[in-house]
Design an enzyme around this catalytic site. Structure first.
Site, PDB file in Angstrom:
ATOM      1  N   SER A   1       0.836  -1.204   0.000  1.00  0.00           N
ATOM      2  CA  SER A   1       0.000   0.000   0.000  1.00  0.00           C
ATOM      3  C   SER A   1       0.869   1.250   0.000  1.00  0.00           C
ATOM      4  CB  SER A   1      -0.935  -0.003   1.214  1.00  0.00           C
ATOM      5  OG  SER A   1      -0.180   0.133   2.392  1.00  0.00           O
TER       6      SER A   1
ATOM      7  N   ARG B   1       0.278   3.503  -3.247  1.00  0.00           N
ATOM      8  CA  ARG B   1      -0.402   4.783  -3.032  1.00  0.00           C
ATOM      9  C   ARG B   1       0.377   5.906  -3.711  1.00  0.00           C
ATOM     10  NH1 ARG B   1      -0.012   4.924   1.876  1.00  0.00           N
ATOM     11  NH2 ARG B   1      -1.981   3.948   2.403  1.00  0.00           N
TER      12      ARG B   1
ATOM     13  N   ASN C   1      -0.903   7.726  -7.208  1.00  0.00           N
ATOM     14  CA  ASN C   1      -1.176   9.166  -7.217  1.00  0.00           C
ATOM     15  C   ASN C   1      -0.332   9.891  -8.244  1.00  0.00           C
ATOM     16  OD1 ASN C   1      -3.059  10.504  -5.126  1.00  0.00           O
ATOM     17  ND2 ASN C   1      -2.200   8.731  -4.077  1.00  0.00           N
TER      18      ASN C   1
END
Lengths: 286, 156
Positions: free
Chosen positions: A208, A212, A216
């Site tokens: 994660s 992440r 993004n």
């Protein structure tokens, strides 16, 4: 767009491909297409990612160590002031989230924050500048935002994961760490379920963390590419073309300003989660 | 977007950056920050101390001034008293001296008067005798009347 001859999808594909090179038959060879890059297998290097991240990391350490070399306790100069401001910000974050004592955590957090921030910041350079410059120098592909390469984000998150594992075992002992993985949340009779749950929990941390950041930045980069295409379809002065061109300017300005927030936020999240994971590694919970 | 050996290279690079940061960047800067914090705290404390000392010395100065004023007024009062005394003394002395001088003068005057009287008496008796001699040359014995004339001269 670098040339009128290419289509939008070619433009996007071109922007999303790293400069992947590997040693083939004794000489260094760089892939021209995504398929070729894939065919190189594991032992290939994304030279653009390596180069940009190395330069940025060196820039960060150069400026910070220059301040560190002459640490005058008197009235600070501008550069010193900025560096100290960043350090105090990191120090406060570490103090806020990390309760144990460990000399590694704060410098680790600083490096994570500054490095990611600088790599993300490359996203604010107008999207075609660096690839076009690279093309002039005879390099086919150049992705300037290293954090849109999962190799970079996973490289960091897996390193952080190993540090977390190291301190988990060091602080709790191998037995304690194993017990944490196997004996909760359901007690010793729910052992298989515990292993499954805690295992997922454990693996989810690096995954994660890196996805992440990667997601993004990748999405942000993609939006910059799409905005760049709007004006790139220019073919003579018509109302539609003029509107698209104006939209590109306004949208890239708007998205760029918004992106300043995102790149800082992503660097901050990565740093904070690193601190929190390390804090969890130091604590006997349950 | 392939996972390849870049991953390993990035991890090594990351480790090196963290090591460098931990060894050469973080400790000196944090040390400098702590030193500056101490410097500022010391400076503020010194400022407070100085202010306190200023208040204290102002109080001391006011007190000193008050004492000096009291002393000065004491001295003035004493001096005034002493001056009065001196004036009184001088008056008394002058009066005594004056009295003495007056008495001396009076005595001298008395003596002078007596001396003059004596002289006059002598001259008058001599004159009287001369007058009487001239008158009585012819008729009176000078010897017999001399005793009487002396008596008269003494009565003067």
């Amino acid at each position: 767009m670098s040339s009128e001859a290419i289509t939008s999808s070619e433009y996007i594909r071109h922007h999303l491909q790293n400069l992947t090179c590997s040693l083939q038959q004794g000489h260094f060879h760089c892939a021209h297409t995504a398929a070729e890059a894939k065919a190189m297998g594991f032992w290939a290097f994304n030279v653009d990612t390596l180069l940009v991240s190395f330069v940025l990391g060196t820039v960060f350490l150069f400026f910070f160590s220059r301040v560190a070399k002459s640490p005058a306790p008197g009235v600070p100069s501008g550069m010193q002031n900025f560096v100290e401001w960043v350090i105090e910000f990191i120090d406060n974050s570490v103090r806020g989230s990390f309760s144990a004592k460990n000399n590694l955590v704060a410098p680790l957090a600083l490096t994570v924050f500054m490095w990611i921030f600088l790599m993300n910041f490359m996203d604010l350079i107008p999207i075609d500048w660096v690839p076009m410059l690279a093309a002039k120098l005879g390099v086919g592909h150049f992705k300037v935002v290293s954090t849109t390469d999962p190799n970079a984000t996973f490289g960091m998150s897996i390193s952080v994961f190993f540090i977390v594992l190291y301190y988990s075992i060091k602080m709790k002992g191998l037995g304690g760490f194993a017990a944490e993985l196997t004996l909760q949340p359901f007690g010793k009779f729910g052992l298989p379920a515990n292993i499954f749950l805690e295992g997922v929990n454990l693996i989810a941390k690096p995954v994660s963390l890196s996805l992440r950041l990667f997601g993004n930045m990748y999405a942000g980069e993609m939006i910059f590419i799409l905005i760049a295409i709007m004006g790139g379809t220019w073919a003579g002065f018509t109302l539609v073309n003029a509107t698209l061109f104006g939209s590109q300017i306004l949208l890239s300005l708007g998205w760029g300003i918004f992106h300043i927030l995102i790149i800082t936020l992503q660097a901050f999240i990565f740093m904070t989660l690193t601190i929190v994971y390390l804090d969890m590694a130091h604590q006997e919970h349950h | 977007m392939n996972i390849n050996a870049t991953l390993i290279a990035q991890a090594i690079m990351f480790a090196l950056f963290v090591w460098f940061c931990m060894s050469f960047v973080w400790p000196p800067i944090v040390g400098a920050l702590a030193a500056r914090q101490k410097l500022i705290a010391d400076g503020l404390a010194a400022g407070d101390r100085g202010k306190h000392e200023l208040e204290l010395s102002a109080k001391k100065a006011a007190q000193g001034l008050r004492t000096a004023k009291e002393k000065a007024s004491d001295i003035i009062a004493q001096a005034e008293k002493r001056a009065g005394e001196i004036v009184e003394e001088a008056k008394t002395n002058a009066k005594t001296e004056g009295d003495r001088i007056i008495a001396g003068a009076k005595a001298e005057i008395g003596q002078e008067v007596n001396r003059a009287k004596e002289g006059l008496r002598q001259q008058v008796s001599a004159l009287a005798v001369a007058g009487a001699e001239k008158i009585l040359r012819r008729e009176i014995d000078a010897k017999a009347h001399a005793a009487m004339l002396t008596t008269i001269a003494n009565e003067l």
